[in-house]
Design a protein around this motif. Structure first.
Motif, PDB file in Angstrom:
ATOM      1  N   LYS A 191      -0.440 -11.599  41.104  1.00  6.65           N
ATOM      2  CA  LYS A 191      -0.692 -12.961  40.654  1.00  6.65           C
ATOM      3  C   LYS A 191      -2.143 -13.300  40.964  1.00  6.65           C
ATOM      4  O   LYS A 191      -2.624 -13.048  42.073  1.00  6.65           O
ATOM      5  CB  LYS A 191       0.236 -13.958  41.368  1.00  6.65           C
ATOM      6  N   THR A 192      -2.847 -13.860  39.983  1.00  5.90           N
ATOM      7  CA  THR A 192      -4.249 -14.203  40.190  1.00  5.90           C
ATOM      8  C   THR A 192      -4.673 -15.281  39.198  1.00  5.90           C
ATOM      9  O   THR A 192      -3.984 -15.549  38.211  1.00  5.90           O
ATOM     10  CB  THR A 192      -5.154 -12.967  40.035  1.00  5.90           C
ATOM     11  N   THR A 193      -5.818 -15.899  39.473  1.00  2.00           N
ATOM     12  CA  THR A 193      -6.451 -16.853  38.567  1.00  2.00           C
ATOM     13  C   THR A 193      -7.892 -16.408  38.383  1.00  2.00           C
ATOM     14  O   THR A 193      -8.574 -16.073  39.351  1.00  2.00           O
ATOM     15  CB  THR A 193      -6.420 -18.286  39.139  1.00  2.00           C
ATOM     16  N   LEU A 194      -8.349 -16.385  37.141  1.00  6.81           N
ATOM     17  CA  LEU A 194      -9.702 -15.923  36.894  1.00  6.81           C
ATOM     18  C   LEU A 194     -10.312 -16.643  35.696  1.00  6.81           C
ATOM     19  O   LEU A 194      -9.600 -17.221  34.867  1.00  6.81           O
ATOM     20  CB  LEU A 194      -9.740 -14.422  36.671  1.00  6.81           C
ATOM     21  N   ASN A 195     -11.633 -16.625  35.649  1.00  8.88           N
ATOM     22  CA  ASN A 195     -12.371 -17.189  34.522  1.00  8.88           C
ATOM     23  C   ASN A 195     -12.879 -16.038  33.662  1.00  8.88           C
ATOM     24  O   ASN A 195     -13.594 -15.157  34.152  1.00  8.88           O
ATOM     25  CB  ASN A 195     -13.554 -18.039  35.006  1.00  8.88           C
ATOM     26  N   LEU A 196     -12.513 -16.061  32.387  1.00  4.18           N
ATOM     27  CA  LEU A 196     -12.903 -14.994  31.480  1.00  4.18           C
ATOM     28  C   LEU A 196     -13.971 -15.483  30.515  1.00  4.18           C
ATOM     29  O   LEU A 196     -13.800 -16.513  29.855  1.00  4.18           O
ATOM     30  CB  LEU A 196     -11.693 -14.505  30.690  1.00  4.18           C
ATOM     31  N   LYS A 197     -15.058 -14.749  30.446  1.00  2.00           N
ATOM     32  CA  LYS A 197     -16.097 -15.062  29.464  1.00  2.00           C
ATOM     33  C   LYS A 197     -15.609 -14.627  28.093  1.00  2.00           C
ATOM     34  O   LYS A 197     -15.079 -13.517  27.936  1.00  2.00           O
ATOM     35  CB  LYS A 197     -17.399 -14.349  29.818  1.00  2.00           C
ATOM     36  N   ILE A 198     -15.750 -15.497  27.117  1.00  2.00           N
ATOM     37  CA  ILE A 198     -15.236 -15.217  25.786  1.00  2.00           C
ATOM     38  C   ILE A 198     -15.857 -13.930  25.229  1.00  2.00           C
ATOM     39  O   ILE A 198     -17.081 -13.766  25.221  1.00  2.00           O
ATOM     40  CB  ILE A 198     -15.523 -16.397  24.829  1.00  2.00           C
ATOM     41  N   GLY A 199     -14.984 -13.024  24.779  1.00  2.00           N
ATOM     42  CA  GLY A 199     -15.445 -11.783  24.179  1.00  2.00           C
ATOM     43  C   GLY A 199     -15.712 -10.658  25.146  1.00  2.00           C
ATOM     44  O   GLY A 199     -15.965  -9.526  24.723  1.00  2.00           O
ATOM     45  N   HIS A 200     -15.663 -10.922  26.456  1.00  2.00           N
ATOM     46  CA  HIS A 200     -15.892  -9.877  27.446  1.00  2.00           C
ATOM     47  C   HIS A 200     -14.559  -9.340  27.970  1.00  2.00           C
ATOM     48  O   HIS A 200     -13.535 -10.011  27.907  1.00  2.00           O
ATOM     49  CB  HIS A 200     -16.725 -10.408  28.614  1.00  2.00           C
ATOM     50  N   THR A 201     -14.602  -8.124  28.498  1.00  2.00           N
ATOM     51  CA  THR A 201     -13.399  -7.464  28.991  1.00  2.00           C
ATOM     52  C   THR A 201     -13.421  -7.344  30.503  1.00  2.00           C
ATOM     53  O   THR A 201     -14.451  -7.023  31.092  1.00  2.00           O
ATOM     54  CB  THR A 201     -13.267  -6.055  28.368  1.00  2.00           C
ATOM     55  N   VAL A 202     -12.283  -7.626  31.124  1.00  2.00           N
ATOM     56  CA  VAL A 202     -12.129  -7.526  32.572  1.00  2.00           C
ATOM     57  C   VAL A 202     -10.982  -6.569  32.867  1.00  2.00           C
ATOM     58  O   VAL A 202      -9.951  -6.587  32.181  1.00  2.00           O
ATOM     59  CB  VAL A 202     -11.831  -8.906  33.200  1.00  2.00           C
ATOM     60  N   VAL A 203     -11.168  -5.718  33.886  1.00  2.00           N
ATOM     61  CA  VAL A 203     -10.136  -4.754  34.263  1.00  2.00           C
ATOM     62  C   VAL A 203      -9.636  -5.057  35.665  1.00  2.00           C
ATOM     63  O   VAL A 203     -10.425  -5.204  36.604  1.00  2.00           O
ATOM     64  CB  VAL A 203     -10.685  -3.310  34.220  1.00  2.00           C
ATOM     65  N   LEU A 204      -8.317  -5.166  35.798  1.00  2.00           N
ATOM     66  CA  LEU A 204      -7.675  -5.353  37.099  1.00  2.00           C
ATOM     67  C   LEU A 204      -6.806  -4.133  37.384  1.00  2.00           C
ATOM     68  O   LEU A 204      -6.248  -3.537  36.457  1.00  2.00           O
ATOM     69  CB  LEU A 204      -6.805  -6.613  37.101  1.00  2.00           C
ATOM     70  N   GLY A 205      -6.701  -3.770  38.636  1.00  2.00           N
ATOM     71  CA  GLY A 205      -5.893  -2.610  38.994  1.00  2.00           C
ATOM     72  C   GLY A 205      -4.795  -2.958  39.976  1.00  2.00           C
ATOM     73  O   GLY A 205      -4.992  -3.778  40.868  1.00  2.00           O
ATOM     74  N   VAL A 206      -3.635  -2.343  39.798  1.00  2.00           N
ATOM     75  CA  VAL A 206      -2.511  -2.508  40.718  1.00  2.00           C
ATOM     76  C   VAL A 206      -2.106  -1.129  41.206  1.00  2.00           C
ATOM     77  O   VAL A 206      -1.749  -0.252  40.422  1.00  2.00           O
ATOM     78  CB  VAL A 206      -1.312  -3.192  40.031  1.00  2.00           C
ATOM     79  N   THR A 207      -2.183  -0.927  42.520  1.00  2.00           N
ATOM     80  CA  THR A 207      -1.817   0.360  43.110  1.00  2.00           C
ATOM     81  C   THR A 207      -1.289   0.142  44.518  1.00  2.00           C
ATOM     82  O   THR A 207      -1.546  -0.910  45.127  1.00  2.00           O
ATOM     83  CB  THR A 207      -3.035   1.310  43.146  1.00  2.00           C
ATOM     84  N   ARG A 208      -0.552   1.108  45.016  1.00  2.00           N
ATOM     85  CA  ARG A 208       0.023   0.970  46.356  1.00  2.00           C
ATOM     86  C   ARG A 208      -1.051   0.954  47.431  1.00  2.00           C
ATOM     87  O   ARG A 208      -0.992   0.203  48.389  1.00  2.00           O
ATOM     88  CB  ARG A 208       1.012   2.105  46.606  1.00  2.00           C
ATOM     89  N   ASP A 209      -2.054   1.825  47.256  1.00  2.00           N
ATOM     90  CA  ASP A 209      -3.171   1.838  48.189  1.00  2.00           C
ATOM     91  C   ASP A 209      -4.380   2.466  47.504  1.00  2.00           C
ATOM     92  O   ASP A 209      -4.262   3.059  46.427  1.00  2.00           O
ATOM     93  CB  ASP A 209      -2.837   2.575  49.490  1.00  2.00           C
ATOM     94  N   ALA A 210      -5.545   2.346  48.124  1.00  2.00           N
ATOM     95  CA  ALA A 210      -6.790   2.812  47.508  1.00  2.00           C
ATOM     96  C   ALA A 210      -6.804   4.318  47.256  1.00  2.00           C
ATOM     97  O   ALA A 210      -7.528   4.805  46.387  1.00  2.00           O
ATOM     98  CB  ALA A 210      -7.966   2.424  48.391  1.00  2.00           C
ATOM     99  N   LYS A 211      -6.017   5.078  48.027  1.00  2.00           N
ATOM    100  CA  LYS A 211      -6.000   6.529  47.880  1.00  2.00           C
ATOM    101  C   LYS A 211      -4.910   7.029  46.930  1.00  2.00           C
ATOM    102  O   LYS A 211      -4.742   8.233  46.750  1.00  2.00           O
ATOM    103  CB  LYS A 211      -5.818   7.176  49.252  1.00  2.00           C
ATOM    104  N   SER A 212      -4.179   6.101  46.366  1.00  2.00           N
ATOM    105  CA  SER A 212      -3.089   6.489  45.470  1.00  2.00           C
ATOM    106  C   SER A 212      -3.625   7.246  44.257  1.00  2.00           C
ATOM    107  O   SER A 212      -4.700   6.943  43.736  1.00  2.00           O
ATOM    108  CB  SER A 212      -2.334   5.246  45.011  1.00  2.00           C
TER     109      SER A 212
END
Length: 224
Positions: A191-212
């Protein structure tokens, strides 16, 4: 001679008073009340705060959803124009959501990304993911303040479009929640809240841990 000195002093006092009056005229302030029909006054306050002059003041009236602004007349005109542009009817936007399954495979060549994902290739490379597979993609339309829902195969995304900021050309995507369908139940993932610039792409990642070795990547893009 004494009378002349008195008269000269009187003239000096009159001149000083005249200059003082002229200075006061230059600093004359006006008061205007701005009521909002479509947007919230407290949000408008944050937007026009930087437009106030050194002598300008502002007060928020929550009961009437309005701002009372005191400033010089010329600056009030600029503020009025900015607020008129701000207080518009809710605008429509589209949110594109794409889910990727990303993996790290030793000594493997990176998978070729489809053209629509070339914008995020650098980000995936930095995270050392060598294989990428699209799980699902969909798009939802809505207006400012409206909730939306997107079904993506075994996942569901819920969010609400917040307010559009014309200054930065960004739209707030509030309470973006991603959940995985587990039978008849939804298992929350993020769950998150973010501001997106129109026409730009944002990538979010979901993983158990950084070494996954595997991660779920969420690619978001806001459009008009």
């Amino acid at each position: 001679m004494k009378r002349f000195a008195v008269m000269l002093m009187a003239l000096l006092l009159v001149s000083a008073a005249a200059f003082a009056d002229a200075a006061d005229v230059g600093k004359s302030l006006s008061v205007r009340t701005f009521s909002f029909k479509h947007k919230q006054a407290d949000t408008a306050a944050g937007i026009i705060k930087s437009l106030l002059s050194a002598d300008g003041t502002m007060s928020f009236q929550p009961k009437t959803n309005s701002l009372v602004i005191t400033d010089d007349p010329a600056n009030l005109k600029r503020i009025a124009a900015a607020l008129a542009e701000f207080d518009t009817a809710p605008q429509s936007f589209r949110l594109s959501v794409r889910l990727l399954s990303a993996g790290r495979t030793p000594n493997a060549k990176a998978s070729r990304l489809p053209e629509e994902l070339k914008e995020v290739e650098t980000q995936l490379t930095l995270l050392r993911y060598t294989s990428v597979e699209t799980i699902g993609a969909a798009e939802a339309s809505g207006k400012e303040g409206e909730p939306s829902l997107i079904d993506l195969t075994q996942y569901r995304a819920e969010f609400k479009f917040g307010q559009y900021d014309p200054a930065s050309d960004t739209i707030e995507v509030s309470d973006f929640k991603l959940a995985k369908l587990d039978g008849d139940q939804l298992a929350p993932m993020m769950k998150t809240t973010l501001n997106l610039k129109i026409g730009h792409t944002v990538v979010l990642g979901v993983t158990r841990d950084a070494k996954s070795q595997r991660a779920l990547m969420i690619v978001l893009s806001a459009k008009r």
